[in-house]
Design a protein around this motif. Structure first.
Motif, short mmCIF file in Angstrom:
data_model
loop_
_atom_site.label_atom_id
_atom_site.label_comp_id
_atom_site.label_asym_id
_atom_site.label_seq_id
_atom_site.Cartn_x
_atom_site.Cartn_y
_atom_site.Cartn_z
N PRO A 134 -4.99 4.19 -2.45
CA PRO A 134 -3.98 4.71 -2.65
C PRO A 134 -3.93 6.16 -3.05
O PRO A 134 -2.96 7.03 -2.82
CB PRO A 134 -2.90 3.74 -3.14
CG PRO A 134 -3.67 2.86 -3.91
CD PRO A 134 -4.88 2.73 -3.18
N ARG A 159 -10.55 10.88 -8.83
CA ARG A 159 -9.74 9.72 -8.14
C ARG A 159 -9.53 8.33 -8.86
O ARG A 159 -8.79 7.83 -9.08
CB ARG A 159 -9.99 9.58 -6.53
CG ARG A 159 -9.44 8.79 -6.00
CD ARG A 159 -9.96 8.66 -4.45
NE ARG A 159 -11.15 8.39 -4.56
CZ ARG A 159 -12.05 8.55 -3.28
NH1 ARG A 159 -11.58 8.83 -2.29
NH2 ARG A 159 -13.19 8.07 -3.32
N GLN A 203 -2.14 13.72 0.96
CA GLN A 203 -0.82 14.31 1.34
C GLN A 203 -0.41 15.42 0.33
O GLN A 203 0.13 16.39 0.89
CB GLN A 203 0.40 13.26 0.96
CG GLN A 203 1.46 13.35 1.42
CD GLN A 203 2.86 12.51 1.05
OE1 GLN A 203 2.52 11.32 1.20
NE2 GLN A 203 4.04 12.89 0.94
N TYR A 258 1.43 9.44 -5.51
CA TYR A 258 2.06 10.78 -5.22
C TYR A 258 2.96 11.18 -6.33
O TYR A 258 2.67 12.30 -6.85
CB TYR A 258 2.60 10.47 -4.05
CG TYR A 258 3.16 11.78 -3.48
CD1 TYR A 258 2.67 12.77 -2.49
CD2 TYR A 258 4.56 12.17 -3.92
CE1 TYR A 258 3.26 13.89 -2.17
CE2 TYR A 258 5.33 13.22 -3.41
CZ TYR A 258 4.50 14.07 -2.44
OH TYR A 258 5.31 15.26 -2.19
N ARG A 272 0.90 -1.16 -0.16
CA ARG A 272 -0.06 -0.06 -0.13
C ARG A 272 0.81 1.17 -0.02
O ARG A 272 0.46 2.21 -0.54
CB ARG A 272 -0.98 -0.03 1.13
CG ARG A 272 -1.72 1.33 1.47
CD ARG A 272 -2.57 1.59 0.45
NE ARG A 272 -3.66 0.85 0.24
CZ ARG A 272 -4.94 0.58 1.17
NH1 ARG A 272 -5.03 1.77 2.04
NH2 ARG A 272 -5.80 -0.07 0.97
N LYS A 330 0.78 4.08 -2.83
CA LYS A 330 0.36 5.65 -2.40
C LYS A 330 1.56 6.37 -3.16
O LYS A 330 1.32 7.39 -3.58
CB LYS A 330 0.52 5.57 -0.93
CG LYS A 330 0.24 7.03 -0.54
CD LYS A 330 0.50 7.43 0.83
CE LYS A 330 0.80 8.79 1.11
NZ LYS A 330 1.00 8.91 2.76
N GLN A 331 2.98 5.86 -2.84
CA GLN A 331 4.06 6.76 -3.39
C GLN A 331 3.93 6.91 -4.99
O GLN A 331 4.33 7.99 -5.39
CB GLN A 331 5.45 6.01 -2.82
CG GLN A 331 6.74 6.86 -3.37
CD GLN A 331 6.98 8.14 -2.64
OE1 GLN A 331 6.07 8.53 -1.61
NE2 GLN A 331 7.44 9.16 -3.23
N HIS A 387 -6.38 8.11 -3.28
CA HIS A 387 -6.99 8.98 -1.98
C HIS A 387 -5.69 9.35 -0.99
O HIS A 387 -5.94 10.65 -0.82
CB HIS A 387 -8.13 8.16 -1.44
CG HIS A 387 -8.69 9.17 -0.33
ND1 HIS A 387 -9.30 10.40 -0.58
CD2 HIS A 387 -8.69 8.90 0.81
CE1 HIS A 387 -9.85 10.88 0.43
NE2 HIS A 387 -9.55 9.82 1.46
N GLU A 388 -5.12 8.53 -0.49
CA GLU A 388 -4.08 8.86 0.34
C GLU A 388 -3.03 9.75 -0.04
O GLU A 388 -2.50 10.67 0.50
CB GLU A 388 -3.39 7.44 0.83
CG GLU A 388 -4.40 6.56 1.63
CD GLU A 388 -3.69 5.36 1.78
OE1 GLU A 388 -2.56 5.09 1.47
OE2 GLU A 388 -4.22 4.44 2.48
N ALA A 389 -2.57 9.62 -1.58
CA ALA A 389 -1.59 10.58 -2.12
C ALA A 389 -2.10 12.02 -2.18
O ALA A 389 -1.66 12.97 -1.99
CB ALA A 389 -1.24 9.94 -3.49
#
Length: 209
Positions: A44, A31, A51, A11, A3, A7-8, A46-48
């Motif tokens: 991931p 998204r 950030q 990002y 994960r 995400k990275q 969404h998480e990026a």
């Protein structure tokens, strides 16, 4: 792929699109569309995006969605004030003989910024590379880390406002800065960097404007 690595990947993809002009300021990000392009689930992505929002590249609009941040003059002024604080401290640490350590590379980087007829985006990126190279000479990892972060958001602001604001870059000003730093005392080096940062900026961005 974990994960964190997903995400990275998301990002880095979104940030590259933002800084490269693929996602222009004000663009609403889908998204699901980004997830499909990267062949991953939306989580991931969404998480990026969260950030990137916390770092100032994106902004969430209630009942609308998340878009590429539209930078204001206040954003740019605040960035310049913070950059001034960090870079002036670096100047005090690197001025004088220490600057000769990597003089040849610094001259090449300075000339790349000051070259005539360079596209605005390319010039902005070259300017970041030049100034980061200067701060690297301070041999202070914490200072360098924070300066890189500040200059990355500064690059975003610069690109964000290229169409609405004019940034004048006098010829040879980066080579001249090298000459000042090479022969200056810490106080003179700090003054030279401060003048360099604010010169050529629109009047509404300057101190007291």
């Amino acid at each position: 792929m974990t994960r964190i690595s997903l995400k990275q990947k998301a990002y880095e993809y979104i940030l590259q699109q933002v800084l490269g002009g693929g996602f222009e300021p004000g663009t609403l990000l889908n998204r699901r569309g980004v997830a499909d392009a990267l062949r991953m689930s939306p989580a991931p992505v969404h998480e990026a995006m969260l950030q990137l929002e916390s770092e100032g590249f994106l902004e969430a609009l209630p009942r609308v969605g998340t878009r590429v941040r539209v930078a204001s003059r206040e954003d740019v002024h605040g960035h310049l004030v913070l950059r001034e604080a960090l870079e002036c401290q670096a100047a005090r640490l690197i001025c004088g003989p220490r600057l000769s350590v990597d003089r040849e590379r610094l001259v090449r980087l300075a000339d790349a910024v000051d070259a005539v007829d360079v596209p605005d985006r390319q010039r902005a990126q070259s300017e970041v590379e030049f100034h980061v190279a200067l701060v690297e000479l301070a041999d202070c990892p914490v200072l360098l880390r924070e300066y890189r972060r500040v200059m990355q958001i500064g690059l975003f602001y610069r690109i964000n406002l290229l169409l609405s604001m004019t940034f004048r870059t006098p010829l040879k000003r980066h080579r001249e800065l090298l000459d000042i730093l090479a022969s200056a005392t810490p106080d003179a080096a700090e003054a030279g960097v401060r003048e360099h940062i604010w010169s050529g900026k629109p009047g509404t961005l300057k101190h007291g404007a």
